[in-house]
Design a protein around this motif. Structure first.
Motif, PDB file in Angstrom:
ATOM      1  N   MET A   1      63.469  32.325  14.293  1.00  0.00           N
ATOM      2  CA  MET A   1      64.274  32.063  13.127  1.00  0.00           C
ATOM      3  C   MET A   1      63.885  30.676  12.586  1.00  0.00           C
ATOM      4  N   PRO A   2      63.741  30.536  11.278  1.00  0.00           N
ATOM      5  CA  PRO A   2      63.349  29.238  10.736  1.00  0.00           C
ATOM      6  C   PRO A   2      64.439  28.190  10.929  1.00  0.00           C
ATOM      7  N   PHE A  32      53.878  20.928  15.075  1.00  0.00           N
ATOM      8  CA  PHE A  32      55.113  21.685  15.284  1.00  0.00           C
ATOM      9  C   PHE A  32      55.342  22.722  14.186  1.00  0.00           C
ATOM     10  N   GLY A  33      54.332  22.934  13.353  1.00  0.00           N
ATOM     11  CA  GLY A  33      54.443  23.927  12.286  1.00  0.00           C
ATOM     12  C   GLY A  33      55.316  23.483  11.133  1.00  0.00           C
ATOM     13  N   GLY A  34      55.556  22.175  11.003  1.00  0.00           N
ATOM     14  CA  GLY A  34      56.426  21.667   9.946  1.00  0.00           C
ATOM     15  C   GLY A  34      55.718  21.586   8.610  1.00  0.00           C
ATOM     16  N   SER A  61      61.150  27.124  14.091  1.00  0.00           N
ATOM     17  CA  SER A  61      62.368  27.310  14.889  1.00  0.00           C
ATOM     18  C   SER A  61      63.059  25.965  15.080  1.00  0.00           C
ATOM     19  N   ILE A  62      64.305  26.021  15.522  1.00  0.00           N
ATOM     20  CA  ILE A  62      65.048  24.789  15.792  1.00  0.00           C
ATOM     21  C   ILE A  62      64.414  24.024  16.958  1.00  0.00           C
ATOM     22  N   GLU A  63      63.828  24.747  17.903  1.00  0.00           N
ATOM     23  CA  GLU A  63      63.173  24.086  19.034  1.00  0.00           C
ATOM     24  C   GLU A  63      61.990  23.245  18.548  1.00  0.00           C
ATOM     25  N   GLU A  64      61.226  23.786  17.605  1.00  0.00           N
ATOM     26  CA  GLU A  64      60.093  23.018  17.083  1.00  0.00           C
ATOM     27  C   GLU A  64      60.560  21.843  16.224  1.00  0.00           C
ATOM     28  N   ASP A  93      69.630  25.355  11.947  1.00  0.00           N
ATOM     29  CA  ASP A  93      69.028  26.689  12.013  1.00  0.00           C
ATOM     30  C   ASP A  93      69.156  27.379  10.673  1.00  0.00           C
ATOM     31  N   GLY A  94      68.150  28.145  10.326  1.00  0.00           N
ATOM     32  CA  GLY A  94      68.249  29.024   9.171  1.00  0.00           C
ATOM     33  C   GLY A  94      68.873  30.340   9.608  1.00  0.00           C
ATOM     34  N   VAL A  95      68.792  31.328   8.759  1.00  0.00           N
ATOM     35  CA  VAL A  95      69.302  32.660   9.094  1.00  0.00           C
ATOM     36  C   VAL A  95      68.133  33.631   9.140  1.00  0.00           C
TER      37      VAL A  95
END
Length: 115
Positions: A1-2, A32-34, A61-64, A93-95
């Motif tokens: 999830m984004p 981190f894919g940002g 993701s929130i982890e990244e 977190d996104g949805v």
């Protein structure tokens, strides 16, 4: 999830440290894919007040997003911003792509009817 990093930055007077921060920031996000979603673009206030500039970053993701925030590379440059700009920053977190708000509406309706 984004996941997203949202900053409402205020009192950003021109300073060489801020320019350096902006120049170095993309290299801290890349592992981190940002990526930038919004960066100091004009915004249109429709209700209430919203002072300052908005910056929004997206992560897979929130982890990244957390790993980027806590990374040595970002921690090294963060003072370049924080010493010269005030404001708030959140990680959120996104949805999911298939998200619908019906469960949230049902919970609100239930809470409203319980009073």
């Amino acid at each position: 999830m984004p996941a997203y990093v949202i900053a409402n930055l205020q009192d950003a007077a021109p300073h060489a440290d801020i320019a350096e921060y902006i120049e170095r920031l993309p290299d801290t996000m890349r592992p981190f894919g940002g990526r930038y979603l919004v960066h100091f673009t004009p915004h249109e206030v429709k209700e209430g007040t919203w002072a300052g500039n908005i910056v929004m970053l997206g992560f897979p993701s929130i982890e990244e997003a957390r790993a980027w925030w806590d990374s040595p590379a970002y921690r090294e440059i963060a003072p370049l911003r924080s010493q010269h700009i005030t404001g708030g920053i959140i990680l959120i977190d996104g949805v999911a792509d298939d998200y619908t708000p019906t469960a949230a509406a049902a919970a609100i309706r239930h809470a409203a009817n319980s009073d």
